[in-house]
Design a protein around this motif. Structure first.
Motif, PDB file in Angstrom:
ATOM      1  N   LYS A   1      -5.020  13.449  -8.781  1.00  0.00           N
ATOM      2  CA  LYS A   1      -3.998  13.996  -7.885  1.00  0.00           C
ATOM      3  C   LYS A   1      -2.622  14.060  -8.518  1.00  0.00           C
ATOM      4  CE  LYS A   1      -6.176  12.795  -3.481  1.00  0.00           C
ATOM      5  NZ  LYS A   1      -6.032  12.042  -2.200  1.00  0.00           N
ATOM      6  N   GLY A   2      -2.528  13.734  -9.795  1.00  0.00           N
ATOM      7  CA  GLY A   2      -1.224  13.737 -10.448  1.00  0.00           C
ATOM      8  C   GLY A   2      -0.654  12.340 -10.533  1.00  0.00           C
ATOM      9  N   LEU A   3       0.198  12.123 -11.508  1.00  0.00           N
ATOM     10  CA  LEU A   3       0.702  10.779 -11.787  1.00  0.00           C
ATOM     11  C   LEU A   3       1.512  10.201 -10.640  1.00  0.00           C
ATOM     12  CD1 LEU A   3       1.008   8.462 -13.792  1.00  0.00           C
ATOM     13  CD2 LEU A   3       3.040   9.608 -14.701  1.00  0.00           C
ATOM     14  N   HIS A   4       2.464  10.955 -10.120  1.00  0.00           N
ATOM     15  CA  HIS A   4       3.348  10.411  -9.090  1.00  0.00           C
ATOM     16  C   HIS A   4       2.569  10.019  -7.836  1.00  0.00           C
ATOM     17  CE1 HIS A   4       7.252  12.402 -10.821  1.00  0.00           C
ATOM     18  NE2 HIS A   4       6.554  11.736 -11.727  1.00  0.00           N
ATOM     19  N   GLU A   5       1.674  10.894  -7.395  1.00  0.00           N
ATOM     20  CA  GLU A   5       0.904  10.609  -6.184  1.00  0.00           C
ATOM     21  C   GLU A   5      -0.040   9.433  -6.409  1.00  0.00           C
ATOM     22  OE1 GLU A   5      -1.931  12.970  -2.948  1.00  0.00           O
ATOM     23  OE2 GLU A   5      -0.837  14.077  -4.487  1.00  0.00           O
ATOM     24  N   THR A   6      -0.610   9.351  -7.591  1.00  0.00           N
ATOM     25  CA  THR A   6      -1.527   8.248  -7.892  1.00  0.00           C
ATOM     26  C   THR A   6      -0.785   6.918  -7.929  1.00  0.00           C
ATOM     27  OG1 THR A   6      -2.984   9.707  -9.152  1.00  0.00           O
ATOM     28  CG2 THR A   6      -3.202   7.348  -9.548  1.00  0.00           C
ATOM     29  N   LEU A   7       0.379   6.889  -8.572  1.00  0.00           N
ATOM     30  CA  LEU A   7       1.167   5.657  -8.605  1.00  0.00           C
ATOM     31  C   LEU A   7       1.588   5.236  -7.199  1.00  0.00           C
ATOM     32  CD1 LEU A   7       3.482   6.220 -11.717  1.00  0.00           C
ATOM     33  CD2 LEU A   7       1.383   4.845 -11.571  1.00  0.00           C
ATOM     34  N   ALA A   8       1.946   6.192  -6.362  1.00  0.00           N
ATOM     35  CA  ALA A   8       2.335   5.880  -4.984  1.00  0.00           C
ATOM     36  C   ALA A   8       1.164   5.276  -4.215  1.00  0.00           C
ATOM     37  CB  ALA A   8       2.832   7.141  -4.278  1.00  0.00           C
ATOM     38  N   ALA A   9      -0.039   5.799  -4.454  1.00  0.00           N
ATOM     39  CA  ALA A   9      -1.231   5.275  -3.782  1.00  0.00           C
ATOM     40  C   ALA A   9      -1.548   3.857  -4.263  1.00  0.00           C
ATOM     41  CB  ALA A   9      -2.415   6.196  -4.026  1.00  0.00           C
ATOM     42  N   LEU A  10      -1.330   3.577  -5.541  1.00  0.00           N
ATOM     43  CA  LEU A  10      -1.546   2.225  -6.052  1.00  0.00           C
ATOM     44  C   LEU A  10      -0.539   1.245  -5.462  1.00  0.00           C
ATOM     45  CD1 LEU A  10      -2.329   2.941  -9.817  1.00  0.00           C
ATOM     46  CD2 LEU A  10      -3.940   2.141  -8.070  1.00  0.00           C
ATOM     47  N   VAL A  11       0.697   1.693  -5.301  1.00  0.00           N
ATOM     48  CA  VAL A  11       1.713   0.858  -4.655  1.00  0.00           C
ATOM     49  C   VAL A  11       1.290   0.558  -3.221  1.00  0.00           C
ATOM     50  CG1 VAL A  11       4.083   0.781  -3.806  1.00  0.00           C
ATOM     51  CG2 VAL A  11       3.609   1.629  -6.117  1.00  0.00           C
ATOM     52  N   ASP A  12       0.817   1.565  -2.502  1.00  0.00           N
ATOM     53  CA  ASP A  12       0.351   1.364  -1.125  1.00  0.00           C
ATOM     54  C   ASP A  12      -0.789   0.350  -1.081  1.00  0.00           C
ATOM     55  OD1 ASP A  12       2.135   3.050   0.105  1.00  0.00           O
ATOM     56  OD2 ASP A  12       0.808   4.793   0.077  1.00  0.00           O
ATOM     57  N   PHE A  13      -1.720   0.458  -2.029  1.00  0.00           N
ATOM     58  CA  PHE A  13      -2.853  -0.469  -2.056  1.00  0.00           C
ATOM     59  C   PHE A  13      -2.357  -1.898  -2.248  1.00  0.00           C
ATOM     60  CE2 PHE A  13      -6.054  -2.949  -4.276  1.00  0.00           C
ATOM     61  CZ  PHE A  13      -7.179  -2.750  -3.490  1.00  0.00           C
ATOM     62  N   ALA A  14      -1.473  -2.103  -3.217  1.00  0.00           N
ATOM     63  CA  ALA A  14      -0.990  -3.450  -3.509  1.00  0.00           C
ATOM     64  C   ALA A  14      -0.161  -4.021  -2.364  1.00  0.00           C
ATOM     65  CB  ALA A  14      -0.167  -3.437  -4.795  1.00  0.00           C
ATOM     66  N   ALA A  15       0.662  -3.181  -1.742  1.00  0.00           N
ATOM     67  CA  ALA A  15       1.614  -3.681  -0.744  1.00  0.00           C
ATOM     68  C   ALA A  15       1.085  -3.669   0.684  1.00  0.00           C
ATOM     69  CB  ALA A  15       2.896  -2.849  -0.804  1.00  0.00           C
ATOM     70  N   ALA A  16       0.096  -2.811   0.977  1.00  0.00           N
ATOM     71  CA  ALA A  16      -0.275  -2.615   2.368  1.00  0.00           C
ATOM     72  C   ALA A  16      -1.745  -2.823   2.690  1.00  0.00           C
ATOM     73  CB  ALA A  16       0.130  -1.200   2.813  1.00  0.00           C
TER      74      ALA A  16
ATOM     75  N   GLN B   1       1.110  -4.827 -13.860  1.00  0.00           N
ATOM     76  CA  GLN B   1       2.041  -4.698 -12.740  1.00  0.00           C
ATOM     77  C   GLN B   1       1.303  -4.691 -11.404  1.00  0.00           C
ATOM     78  OE1 GLN B   1       5.364  -4.964 -12.842  1.00  0.00           O
ATOM     79  NE2 GLN B   1       5.048  -5.352 -15.024  1.00  0.00           N
ATOM     80  N   LEU B   2       0.148  -4.065 -11.377  1.00  0.00           N
ATOM     81  CA  LEU B   2      -0.664  -4.055 -10.162  1.00  0.00           C
ATOM     82  C   LEU B   2      -1.147  -5.470  -9.847  1.00  0.00           C
ATOM     83  CD1 LEU B   2      -1.966  -2.277  -7.970  1.00  0.00           C
ATOM     84  CD2 LEU B   2      -3.932  -1.995  -9.483  1.00  0.00           C
ATOM     85  N   ALA B   3      -1.589  -6.183 -10.879  1.00  0.00           N
ATOM     86  CA  ALA B   3      -2.044  -7.565 -10.688  1.00  0.00           C
ATOM     87  C   ALA B   3      -0.908  -8.444 -10.191  1.00  0.00           C
ATOM     88  CB  ALA B   3      -2.599  -8.105 -12.005  1.00  0.00           C
ATOM     89  N   LEU B   4       0.285  -8.273 -10.764  1.00  0.00           N
ATOM     90  CA  LEU B   4       1.441  -9.070 -10.359  1.00  0.00           C
ATOM     91  C   LEU B   4       1.804  -8.810  -8.903  1.00  0.00           C
ATOM     92  CD1 LEU B   4       3.812 -10.955 -10.966  1.00  0.00           C
ATOM     93  CD2 LEU B   4       5.068  -8.963 -11.844  1.00  0.00           C
ATOM     94  N   ALA B   5       1.804  -7.537  -8.507  1.00  0.00           N
ATOM     95  CA  ALA B   5       2.166  -7.192  -7.129  1.00  0.00           C
ATOM     96  C   ALA B   5       1.189  -7.810  -6.132  1.00  0.00           C
ATOM     97  CB  ALA B   5       2.203  -5.674  -6.972  1.00  0.00           C
TER      98      ALA B   5
ATOM     99  N   ASP C   1       7.300 -10.387   0.889  1.00  0.00           N
ATOM    100  CA  ASP C   1       7.418  -9.304   1.859  1.00  0.00           C
ATOM    101  C   ASP C   1       6.924  -7.988   1.252  1.00  0.00           C
ATOM    102  OD1 ASP C   1       8.648  -8.201   4.433  1.00  0.00           O
ATOM    103  OD2 ASP C   1       9.635  -7.000   2.893  1.00  0.00           O
ATOM    104  N   PRO C   2       6.049  -7.244   1.959  1.00  0.00           N
ATOM    105  CA  PRO C   2       5.515  -5.991   1.419  1.00  0.00           C
ATOM    106  C   PRO C   2       6.582  -4.990   1.010  1.00  0.00           C
ATOM    107  CG  PRO C   2       4.221  -6.665   3.315  1.00  0.00           C
ATOM    108  CD  PRO C   2       5.396  -7.605   3.237  1.00  0.00           C
ATOM    109  N   ASP C   3       7.680  -4.915   1.776  1.00  0.00           N
ATOM    110  CA  ASP C   3       8.759  -3.991   1.414  1.00  0.00           C
ATOM    111  C   ASP C   3       9.404  -4.402   0.093  1.00  0.00           C
ATOM    112  OD1 ASP C   3       8.369  -2.425   3.652  1.00  0.00           O
ATOM    113  OD2 ASP C   3       9.875  -3.485   4.850  1.00  0.00           O
ATOM    114  N   ARG C   4       9.515  -5.692  -0.117  1.00  0.00           N
ATOM    115  CA  ARG C   4      10.064  -6.202  -1.375  1.00  0.00           C
ATOM    116  C   ARG C   4       9.122  -5.874  -2.538  1.00  0.00           C
ATOM    117  NH1 ARG C   4      14.331  -7.191  -4.512  1.00  0.00           N
ATOM    118  NH2 ARG C   4      14.125  -9.088  -5.745  1.00  0.00           N
TER     119      ARG C   4
END
Length: 201
Positions: free
Chosen positions: A87-102, A170-174, A183-186
């Motif tokens: 899906k492209g780099l930006h969208e994929t990174l955003a999805a990984l952030v969502d997975f880690a945080a939410a 970075q994913l492991a750290l998050a 806090d997920p927002d943090r």
């Protein structure tokens, strides 16, 4: 004598539900440090005998390997699905952030990362599986970043190989921070800063 009459099975009937034992063991390892969960504790929680567990899984190492296989199928497959979505780099990174945080499953951390962090205490079967998953993940991250490089999305100075290792860490750290109560927002804020190295100016 009736030749068609079925013969009774020898020995005790197998009543252990292997899937139930895997679920019990997975939850126990996931909620705690896998090294702190004994076979006796799992047998007690699953209401089975130790010989029954050993007959099914061979030993503790075999059980942990089977648990990790099940975890990879149920949870890690979602991460690989995100990374391999094309899906492209930006969208994929955003999805990984969502997975880690939410993702609610990550509130107690990631079982794979817990096993990897304590791999010096794992048996040979589980250790081999951890290293296999680690290699597959790194290859997936490299493929993602190489595709971004080919599309002109990745900064030219960034090494694909180094970037793949960095992304995984970075994913492991998050996720570890999530399990510690951050806090997920943090976490989102910190991940956005950490992953900004992948954004072309």
């Amino acid at each position: 004598m009736n030749a068609d009459k079925p013969r009774p099975a020898r020995g005790r009937p197998r009543t252990m539900n292997a899937e139930k034992v895997l679920d019990v063991a997975m939850n126990a390892y996931w909620q705690s440090d896998p090294a702190d969960v004994s076979v006796n504790a799992i047998c007690q929680m699953a209401e089975i005998s130790k010989p029954s567990l050993y007959r099914e899984f061979g030993n503790e190492d075999g059980l942990k390997r089977a648990v990790l296989d099940s975890y990879a199928e149920q949870v890690l497959s979602d991460v690989f699905g995100i990374v391999n979505s094309a899906k492209g780099l930006h969208e994929t990174l955003a999805a990984l952030v969502d997975f880690a945080a939410a993702d609610p499953r990550m509130e107690t951390g990631c079982l794979f990362y817990k096993m990897r962090a304590g791999k010096h205490r794992l048996g040979p079967e589980t250790l081999a599986r951890v290293e296999e998953i680690d290699a597959v993940a790194r290859s997936a991250y490299m493929a993602l970043l190489q595709a971004a490089r080919d599309a002109g999305e990745l900064p030219n100075a960034l090494s694909v190989a180094a970037g793949a290792t960095y992304l995984g860490e970075q994913l492991a750290l998050a996720i570890t921070q999530r399990a510690s109560g951050e806090d997920p927002d943090r976490i989102r804020e910190m991940m956005a800063l950490a992953l900004s190295v992948f954004i072309r100016p």
